[in-house]
Design a protein around this motif. Structure first.
Motif, PDB file in Angstrom:
ATOM      1  N   GLY A   1       0.784  -1.221   0.000  1.00 14.78           N
ATOM      2  CA  GLY A   1       0.000   0.000   0.000  1.00 14.78           C
ATOM      3  C   GLY A   1       0.817   1.273   0.000  1.00 14.78           C
TER       4      GLY A   1
ATOM      5  N   SER B   1      -3.548  -2.423  -1.613  1.00  6.39           N
ATOM      6  CA  SER B   1      -4.102  -1.094  -1.848  1.00  6.39           C
ATOM      7  C   SER B   1      -4.035  -0.255  -0.587  1.00  6.39           C
ATOM      8  CB  SER B   1      -5.557  -1.207  -2.313  1.00  6.39           C
ATOM      9  OG  SER B   1      -6.106   0.078  -2.532  1.00  6.39           O
TER      10      SER B   1
ATOM     11  N   GLU C   1      -3.887   5.227  -2.942  1.00  8.21           N
ATOM     12  CA  GLU C   1      -4.329   4.662  -4.216  1.00  8.21           C
ATOM     13  C   GLU C   1      -5.834   4.773  -4.402  1.00  8.21           C
ATOM     14  OE1 GLU C   1      -0.742   3.982  -3.441  1.00  8.21           O
ATOM     15  OE2 GLU C   1      -1.862   2.442  -2.350  1.00  8.21           O
ATOM     16  N   ARG C   2      -6.591   4.564  -3.334  1.00 15.69           N
ATOM     17  CA  ARG C   2      -8.018   4.306  -3.490  1.00 15.69           C
ATOM     18  C   ARG C   2      -8.965   5.388  -2.991  1.00 15.69           C
ATOM     19  NH1 ARG C   2     -12.367   4.308  -4.473  1.00 15.69           N
ATOM     20  NH2 ARG C   2     -13.898   2.650  -4.759  1.00 15.69           N
TER      21      ARG C   2
ATOM     22  N   SER D   1      -6.322   9.877  -2.483  1.00 16.50           N
ATOM     23  CA  SER D   1      -5.865   9.381  -3.786  1.00 16.50           C
ATOM     24  C   SER D   1      -5.722  10.491  -4.808  1.00 16.50           C
ATOM     25  CB  SER D   1      -6.830   8.323  -4.338  1.00 16.50           C
ATOM     26  OG  SER D   1      -8.021   8.925  -4.829  1.00 16.50           O
TER      27      SER D   1
ATOM     28  N   GLY E   1      -8.369   4.493  -7.179  1.00 19.80           N
ATOM     29  CA  GLY E   1      -7.969   3.119  -7.435  1.00 19.80           C
ATOM     30  C   GLY E   1      -7.644   2.771  -8.872  1.00 19.80           C
TER      31      GLY E   1
ATOM     32  N   ALA F   1      -3.692   2.142  -9.710  1.00 20.48           N
ATOM     33  CA  ALA F   1      -3.139   0.920  -9.108  1.00 20.48           C
ATOM     34  C   ALA F   1      -3.740  -0.326  -9.740  1.00 20.48           C
ATOM     35  CB  ALA F   1      -3.391   0.925  -7.602  1.00 20.48           C
ATOM     36  N   GLU F   2      -5.016  -0.273 -10.062  1.00 20.88           N
ATOM     37  CA  GLU F   2      -5.696  -1.431 -10.631  1.00 20.88           C
ATOM     38  C   GLU F   2      -5.293  -1.699 -12.071  1.00 20.88           C
ATOM     39  OE1 GLU F   2      -9.796  -0.411 -10.108  1.00 20.88           O
ATOM     40  OE2 GLU F   2      -9.539  -0.092  -7.945  1.00 20.88           O
TER      41      GLU F   2
ATOM     42  N   TYR G   1      -9.515  -5.102  -3.992  1.00 21.15           N
ATOM     43  CA  TYR G   1      -8.080  -5.360  -4.050  1.00 21.15           C
ATOM     44  C   TYR G   1      -7.643  -6.338  -2.965  1.00 21.15           C
ATOM     45  CZ  TYR G   1      -3.988  -3.407  -6.486  1.00 21.15           C
ATOM     46  OH  TYR G   1      -2.907  -3.201  -7.325  1.00 21.15           O
TER      47      TYR G   1
ATOM     48  N   ASP H   1      -7.589  -5.680   1.766  1.00 25.95           N
ATOM     49  CA  ASP H   1      -7.759  -4.316   1.249  1.00 25.95           C
ATOM     50  C   ASP H   1      -8.422  -3.477   2.335  1.00 25.95           C
ATOM     51  OD1 ASP H   1      -8.396  -1.976  -0.053  1.00 25.95           O
ATOM     52  OD2 ASP H   1      -9.577  -2.906  -1.638  1.00 25.95           O
TER      53      ASP H   1
END
Length: 622
Positions: free
Chosen positions: A344, A376, A380-381, A395, A400, A403-404, A417, A432
């Motif tokens: 993460g 994650s 990121e999210r 983020s 997300g 990263a995804e 995630y 996650d």
């Protein structure tokens, strides 16, 4: 388009330039608050035109990567008749800009001159202490191939009130679209690896594939799928506005039916529709061991690394001061590493899309050779009203998507995630924390299934990992809340860790290192500190969030369960010698030396032995 001059030449220049930035309010100074995305310090929406015929910026060489390099050093010569200590150089890519392309979210009271952020910047006096008196200087920038050309712009007025003085010539890589920065990852089966990379080739231009084979067998080609996303995929600013940059195309190929521990070579390819080929350089990897295989297996785990610039750009606010040290120390020991888990807070791009390219370039010596597995994090999210468990804006509007898309994980749904993966004698359950993990949730069911599915005879080393601290931390922020954890963390999960006898639980988020005793329900259940033998009785919790981002202080309170604390950048290395012997080492990124360690020695019967809340009821029947 606004202009302070009505001259046609100025309008034409404005159309040709391409400059990028980030909307922030307030005065910005060097060495201010740590932990702020450097590009967010640039108030690019306030940029105004102040072109000076006597000022100049010259960049060389004009053509980069003529021998296939994807990273090059560039020299920038600057001069200004009115130099100040706040003059700075921004690197922009693409090299042209036009305010008419601003997204609707960029609307201000006045139309911005510039609508996208620089990919990096340096102050003019960074390597030229006499700039103020000589009125000229040289700067060195390290550029990576990012699918477009580059220009360099000289600004006065500091970061908070930029005035555009001069712009350089454009420079470019020989093939800006070339395939770059491969990222290996575990597939959904033990004998499958995936290769993900970035290029400028859409599927209507070329067919992507990986050419690969063992050192003793035939070469084969595996096709790759292609993904991308657009500005509309972003959830908010800056990702949707000043931070937006075209991500190119992300390709993933699946290399299947690999032989355990076999050595393979590979290279990335694109077949153009005219029949010609574009190739990357060659790489190599070792396939994963068979689940339960009795061989030496070495794992690296850390969180919160981010990226940094080797040329010193962007680093005036000490954003990720340990990132390069961690990266370099892992690269140095790469011959003794089999797989890496980055749990993460990956790039800390925070909505500045160009920084994901910078990150993948930084870690490419690692990701091209060993599986690089992610968890994650909030950076990121998290974004309000997008389904994340937390409603923060951490983020930067990415929610997300980056990263995804940029990295592969063996999840059923990359938007959720969480996943499991086997690696020899290890079984990993990756959670996650940016989605609900509490009892009754979809993720809770996954966690229990993942832990229950470990065959402890084959895979004695059961590891849980997640970003936020769902276990134990004496970091100042948690102690201030009186929780020593993420609220609702271990209350929901500790009975699972205990029931399924998790050996070690790893967490990031708090930027330091801390190890607990084997613990259950806030109580140490084993008095050993350096060597654990036989039945463990509880789970050891480790915070390993010192991968590179600014450090987080500990509280003055040292709980009884806290065995070792270190306010430094570092990472953990796990070495499984066999089914009965595990070595844990915490190393500082500054020197690679071991500062905390312990060993576990036990047999299969010790894993089976009942401890408090770990075994189901028994019967007296015979």
């Amino acid at each position: 388009m606004r202009s302070t001059s009505g001259k046609v030449v100025v309008l034409f220049l404005l159309f040709l330039l391409s400059v990028v930035g980030s909307a922030v309010s307030g005065v910005v100074r060097r060495h201010d608050l740590a932990g702020v995305q450097p590009l967010s310090r640039v108030a690019i929406h306030r940029a105004r035109l102040a072109l000076d015929d006597k000022a100049y910026v010259k960049a060389s060489p004009l053509l980069l990567g003529i021998k296939g390099e994807d990273t090059e050093w560039v020299t920038v010569e600057i001069g200004s008749p009115k130099p100040t200590a706040d003059d700075w150089i921004g690197v922009f890519s693409p090299a042209k800009f036009n305010a008419s392309t601003c997204a609707s979210e960029n609307d201000k009271d006045e139309v911005p001159l510039i609508c996208s952020a620089p990919i990096k910047y340096q102050f003019a006096n960074y390597s030229n202490p006499d700039y103020g008196s000589t009125r000229k200087g040289f700067l060195r920038f390290q550029l990576i191939n990012q699918r477009a050309d580059f220009s360099f712009a000289l600004f006065s007025g500091g970061l908070d009130n930029p005035r555009l003085i001069a712009v350089s010539n454009a420079i470019s890589f020989a093939n800006p679209k070339a395939p770059v920065y491969p990222r290996l990852a575990q597939g959904k089966s033990w004998n499958e690896l995936t290769v993900t990379w970035t290029s400028g080739y859409d599927i209507n231009e070329a067919l992507p594939f990986v050419e690969w084979g063992s050192k003793w067998g035939p070469v084969t080609r595996s096709p790759a799928g292609t993904l991308t996303f657009n500005r509309g995929s972003m959830c908010g600013s800056p990702a949707r506005t000043f931070g937006w940059r075209d991500p190119g195309f992300i390709h993933t190929s699946y290399l299947k039916e690999l032989w355990p521990n076999a050595e393979y070579t590979y290279k990335l390819g694109h077949q153009l529709y005219n029949g010609s080929y574009i190739w990357s350089k060659s790489y190599s990897f070792q396939a994963s061991p068979y689940p339960g295989q009795n061989s030496l297996q070495q794992v690296i785990i850390f969180g919160d690394m981010g990226k940094a610039e080797r040329d010193g750009s962007n680093e005036y606010n000490n954003y990720q001061p340990g990132s390069l040290n961690t990266t370099d120390m892992i690269i140095k020991d790469l011959d003794n590493i089999d797989i890496v888990f980055h749990i993460g807070d990956i790039s800390y791009a925070n909505g500045y899309i160009s920084q994901w390219d910078q990150f993948t370039a930084q870690v490419e010596p690692i990701t091209s050779r060993v599986p690089y597995m992610l968890a994650s994090g909030n950076h990121e999210r998290d974004w309000p009203n997008t389904g994340s468990f937390y409603g923060t804006t951490d983020s930067g509007g990415e929610c997300g998507v980056l990263a995804e898309t940029m990295f592969y994980i063996p999840a059923e749904n990359s938007a959720k995630y969480w996943y499991s993966t086997d690696f020899g004698m290890f079984h990993f359950c990756i959670a996650d924390t940016e989605h609900d993990w509490r009892e009754g949730s979809e993720q809770y069911k996954f966690i229990e299934h993942c832990l229950a599915s470990a065959d402890r005879k084959k895979q004695p080393w059961l590891i849980f990992a997640a970003h936020r601290v769902l276990g134990y931390s004496s970091g100042m922020s948690y102690v201030a809340e009186g929780s020593f954890e993420e609220p609702m963390g271990r209350e929901s999960l500790q009975k699972l860790w205990q029931k399924y006898r998790v050996d070690i639980a790893f967490f990031g988020h708090v930027h330091n290192y801390e190890r607990t005793c084997p613990i259950y329900q806030n109580q140490c259940v084993n008095n050993e500190k350096l060597h654990y033998s036989g039945t463990m009785n509880g789970t050891i919790h480790v915070v390993v969030g010192g991968g590179g981002s600014h450090l987080s202080n500990f509280s003055d309170t040292v709980p009884k369960w806290s065995i070792y604390r270190d306010l430094a950048f570092g990472f953990v290395k796990l070495t499984a010698f066999n089914h009965s012997s595990l070595l844990f080492e915490y190393k500082r990124s500054s020197d690679g030396k071991v500062y905390d360690s312990f060993t576990i020695s036990r047999d299969y019967r010790d894993v089976l032995a009942c401890v408090h809340d770990s075994c189901p009821p028994t019967t007296l029947a015979t």
